[in-house]
Write an enzyme that holds these catalytic residues in place. Structure first.
Site, short mmCIF file in Angstrom:
data_model
loop_
_atom_site.label_atom_id
_atom_site.label_comp_id
_atom_site.label_asym_id
_atom_site.label_seq_id
_atom_site.Cartn_x
_atom_site.Cartn_y
_atom_site.Cartn_z
N HIS A 96 0.79 -1.00 -0.09
CA HIS A 96 -0.16 -0.17 -0.30
C HIS A 96 1.01 1.56 0.30
CE1 HIS A 96 1.26 -0.87 4.78
NE2 HIS A 96 1.37 0.71 4.44
N HIS A 180 5.56 5.71 -0.86
CA HIS A 180 6.22 4.59 -1.55
C HIS A 180 5.71 3.32 -0.83
CE1 HIS A 180 7.19 5.61 2.87
NE2 HIS A 180 7.34 4.13 3.08
#
Length: 245
Positions: A96, A180
């Site tokens: 995620h 990220h």
């Protein structure tokens, strides 16, 4: 500094949290799932929250908002598993992009306010681009991640989430937003520089983003488990096209 106007709080949350229905969203807090499926076609992407069980009612919830990773991109990232000796690879279902970490939420009422505030956020759907690699060192070790390009649409969405949460009294997050996807944890003695040089050159297909989610983090013996509690469409108008009134 510009003053932030608080969101109006529902006079009766037990009623207000039943007025939505344009989109069937998954919501799980505690033991049950309750979806908003009235199909009213209203400009709403709000889900109902079910009370937690008596056993879990007093337990704090460790919440964060994030973008889930689409299956094609998960497959590509998962193909890297095993390519770096010593790495502890995360399961693909945990991939995620964190938008805002909320921390420990102590009360059910606060969780409902968070859900209500997030449901009011709208934004233009956009494409997410994975790009590059990175390494973050924390008190729990090192995290290896794949980077995300900081597009204007992504930054606007993150800023709106931050603003919405500040309006209901959450402490501002002063850390710089660095999007990220964490894919592995690394022991201190793992040699990662060559791996990062090779994968820095990788390019990935753009991933369409039309929603964000509220997750609860559950601690595990090896790695945390992330539970998708609710999803919020960026453009509620698109809902009526899929689920007409």
């Amino acid at each position: 500094m510009k003053a932030i106007t608080p969101f109006p709080r529902p006079e009766n949350s037990s009623q207000s949290y039943k007025q939505c229905g344009a989109f069937s969203m998954r919501v799980k807090f505690g033991t049950g799932i309750n979806a908003c499926e009235k199909g009213l076609g209203t400009k709403c992407n709000h889900a109902m929250l079910r009370p937690r069980s008596r056993q879990g009612a007093d337990q704090p919830m460790r919440l964060f908002t994030a973008l889930d990773i689409a299956p094609p991109q998960k497959k590509v990232l998962a193909s890297m598993r095993g390519s770096l000796p010593g790495a502890i690879w995360l399961p693909p279902e945990s991939y995620h992009v964190t938008l805002r970490f909320l921390g420990e939420i102590e009360s059910r009422h606060t969780a409902e306010e968070i859900d209500f505030a997030l449901s009011r956020i709208t934004a233009v759907p956009f494409a997410l681009q994975l790009n590059g690699t990175g390494l973050t060192t924390t008190g729990r070790g090192r995290k290896l991640w794949i980077g995300v390009e900081r597009s204007d649409e992504l930054l606007r969405l993150q800023a709106r989430i931050e603003s919405a949460l500040r309006r209901i009294g959450l402490v501002p997050d002063k850390r710089r937003f660095q999007p990220h996807v964490v894919i592995a944890h690394l022991p201190d003695d793992t040699l990662v520089e060559r791996w990062m040089q090779i994968h820095n050159l990788g390019r990935y297909d753009p991933m369409p983003i039309d929603r964000f989610a509220l997750f609860e983090s559950h601690r595990g013996p090896d790695a945390p488990h992330y539970e998708n509690c609710a999803e919020y469409l960026l453009d509620p108008k698109a809902v009526s096209l899929v689920h007409p009134a």
